[in-house]
Design an enzyme around this catalytic site. Structure first.
Site, PDB file in Angstrom:
ATOM      1  N   ASP A 260      -6.825  -2.710  -7.324  1.00  0.00           N
ATOM      2  CA  ASP A 260      -7.526  -3.313  -6.192  1.00  0.00           C
ATOM      3  C   ASP A 260      -7.622  -4.806  -6.417  1.00  0.00           C
ATOM      4  O   ASP A 260      -7.691  -5.265  -7.571  1.00  0.00           O
ATOM      5  CB  ASP A 260      -8.930  -2.713  -6.047  1.00  0.00           C
ATOM      6  CG  ASP A 260      -9.574  -3.116  -4.726  1.00  0.00           C
ATOM      7  OD1 ASP A 260      -9.247  -2.485  -3.692  1.00  0.00           O
ATOM      8  OD2 ASP A 260     -10.389  -4.056  -4.724  1.00  0.00           O
TER       9      ASP A 260
ATOM     10  N   ARG B  96      -3.425   6.333   0.930  1.00  0.00           N
ATOM     11  CA  ARG B  96      -4.041   7.446   1.654  1.00  0.00           C
ATOM     12  C   ARG B  96      -3.125   8.157   2.644  1.00  0.00           C
ATOM     13  O   ARG B  96      -3.458   9.237   3.116  1.00  0.00           O
ATOM     14  CB  ARG B  96      -5.280   6.932   2.400  1.00  0.00           C
ATOM     15  CG  ARG B  96      -6.415   6.503   1.486  1.00  0.00           C
ATOM     16  CD  ARG B  96      -7.539   5.877   2.282  1.00  0.00           C
ATOM     17  NE  ARG B  96      -7.142   4.584   2.832  1.00  0.00           N
ATOM     18  CZ  ARG B  96      -7.881   3.891   3.695  1.00  0.00           C
ATOM     19  NH1 ARG B  96      -9.036   4.378   4.105  1.00  0.00           N
ATOM     20  NH2 ARG B  96      -7.454   2.733   4.137  1.00  0.00           N
TER      21      ARG B  96
ATOM     22  N   TYR C 276     -14.948 -12.429  -0.344  1.00  0.00           N
ATOM     23  CA  TYR C 276     -15.704 -11.208  -0.637  1.00  0.00           C
ATOM     24  C   TYR C 276     -16.926 -11.509  -1.506  1.00  0.00           C
ATOM     25  O   TYR C 276     -18.001 -10.932  -1.313  1.00  0.00           O
ATOM     26  CB  TYR C 276     -14.809 -10.196  -1.354  1.00  0.00           C
ATOM     27  CG  TYR C 276     -13.771  -9.553  -0.465  1.00  0.00           C
ATOM     28  CD1 TYR C 276     -14.101  -8.492   0.377  1.00  0.00           C
ATOM     29  CD2 TYR C 276     -12.462  -9.996  -0.467  1.00  0.00           C
ATOM     30  CE1 TYR C 276     -13.152  -7.887   1.192  1.00  0.00           C
ATOM     31  CE2 TYR C 276     -11.502  -9.405   0.337  1.00  0.00           C
ATOM     32  CZ  TYR C 276     -11.857  -8.355   1.164  1.00  0.00           C
ATOM     33  OH  TYR C 276     -10.902  -7.766   1.973  1.00  0.00           O
TER      34      TYR C 276
ATOM     35  N   ARG D  29       0.824  -1.216   0.000  1.00  0.00           N
ATOM     36  CA  ARG D  29       0.000   0.000   0.000  1.00  0.00           C
ATOM     37  C   ARG D  29       0.858   1.266   0.000  1.00  0.00           C
ATOM     38  O   ARG D  29       0.441   2.298   0.551  1.00  0.00           O
ATOM     39  CB  ARG D  29      -0.969   0.021   1.185  1.00  0.00           C
ATOM     40  CG  ARG D  29      -2.059  -1.047   1.108  1.00  0.00           C
ATOM     41  CD  ARG D  29      -3.070  -0.871   2.223  1.00  0.00           C
ATOM     42  NE  ARG D  29      -4.036  -1.977   2.226  1.00  0.00           N
ATOM     43  CZ  ARG D  29      -4.659  -2.411   3.303  1.00  0.00           C
ATOM     44  NH1 ARG D  29      -4.421  -1.858   4.485  1.00  0.00           N
ATOM     45  NH2 ARG D  29      -5.519  -3.400   3.238  1.00  0.00           N
TER      46      ARG D  29
END
Length: 354
Positions: A77, A31, A154, A27
């Site tokens: 993703d 963010r 998921y 990552r």
């Protein structure tokens, strides 16, 4: 393909001699960087960012402008494949990914088709080609996918889950149906990673994020079996050399020996398994990637430096180590703390390769 100016990461994955320990971070494009948040706002949504090759390229390269990293990782993703299968992926603020059409029945599984990555996932391969053009051989580019088991969690749960009750109920009641789903996902992941390889990535990583939720026997049957099936289909032998492969199972410390036997070049370690112990267990079979606790980056830069040195010392002398976190960087980590980690690897690691 442009020759690599810095191939330290590739050599370490292949257990070839290196002058220092290469470093990158899961990552690393994300963010915690203010420049990423600005582009994310410009994109309007996370999926808009993922599906726009120009913006995906921009955020992939952002960390390399700040830090002395030895690899870039494609910004994307892990849920792109089920999205391409028509499950209606969307993201809810503060909750995470959701699917409008989860997989629950035999009919649901049978209706799934393996997507053509150069059609429904063309935005990913276009991003790879654009990123490689902009990198111009500066560092290797890592491609990736979620593992079949992780994708299945998921898809069956309909999103994130704390207990995986729906997918585990399928595992217990209808293992045959779950195997059908995992088989389709394995073929889809292999095709997807091969498309990334054809587009120009220099290494690929399989993220088995939820493998650690399984019992030991279940892990072998429903996760590792399909990781091996994917590897057997990958076009890793390329004209310019081998495309190294990395297998990361969060919570997989119990199964390192079995993981090493699959044939992947490297194993990613979470922060719960001491890297020295892992090295003793797998010997010279594979390289190891990891494994600083991501929460350690909240500590002071001086403490971060101590923790970096501890991991380097624990691994010991010689090649076959890629420094990384034991999972992805948290979104509120100060960027300067990331810099302290990376610079510590550059400062201390040459002593372990002399």
């Amino acid at each position: 393909m442009t020759p690599l100016q810095n191939d330290c990461f590739i050599r370490a994955l292949l257990r070839q001699p290196t002058e220092r320990t290469p470093v990158w971070m899961m990552r690393q494009a994300g963010r915690y960087l203010p420049e990423y948040r600005r582009v994310r706002e410009q994109a309007g949504s996370f999926m808009n960012l993922c599906t726009n090759p120009e913006l995906a390229c921009e955020v992939t390269l952002q960390p390399l402008e700040r830090y002395r990293l030895d690899a870039a990782i494609l910004f994307s993703d892990i849920l792109t494949i089920p999205d391409a299968m028509g499950l209606g992926l969307h993201f809810i603020e503060a909750e995470g990914p959701r699917f409008s059409r989860p997989i629950r029945t035999e009919s649901d599984v049978h209706s799934l088709t393996v997507p053509d990555p150069e059609e429904s996932l063309r935005y990913v391969t276009d991003a790879v080609r654009l990123i490689q053009r902009e990198l111009h051989g500066r560092v290797p580019l890592i491609g990736f996918s979620g593992s079949p088991w992780t994708l299945a969690t998921y898809m069956v749960e309909g999103g994130s889950s704390k207990d995986f009750r729906k997918v585990k109920t399928m595992l217990y009641d209808r293992p045959d149906l779950l195997h059908q789903l995992l088989g389709k996902l394995s073929d889809a992941v292999a095709a997807y990673l091969n498309a990334q390889i054809a587009a120009g990535v220099n290494a690929v990583m399989l993220f088995d994020t939820w493998g650690g939720s399984l019992t030991s026997g279940q892990y072998q049957e429903f996760s590792l079996r399909y990781a091996k099936r994917i590897l057997d289909q990958l076009n890793v032998n390329q004209p310019n050399g081998i495309i190294p492969t990395i297998l990361f199972t969060k919570g997989g410390g119990l199964w390192l020996e079995s993981m090493a036997e699959t044939g992947y070049n490297a194993l990613g370690l979470d922060w719960q398994t001491p890297i020295g112990e892992a090295r003793r267990r797998v010997g010279k079979q594979v390289a190891l990637q990891g494994n600083l606790d991501p929460v350690a980056l909240y500590a002071s830069p001086a403490t971060i430096r101590e923790q970096v040195k501890r991991i380097l010392t624990d691994f010991g002398h010689g090649t076959g180590h890629v420094f990384n976190l034991g999972h992805g960087v948290h979104p509120d980590i100060p960027p300067e703390h990331v810099g302290a980690m990376i610079e510590a690897v550059h400062e201390f690691s040459p002593d372990f390769h002399a």
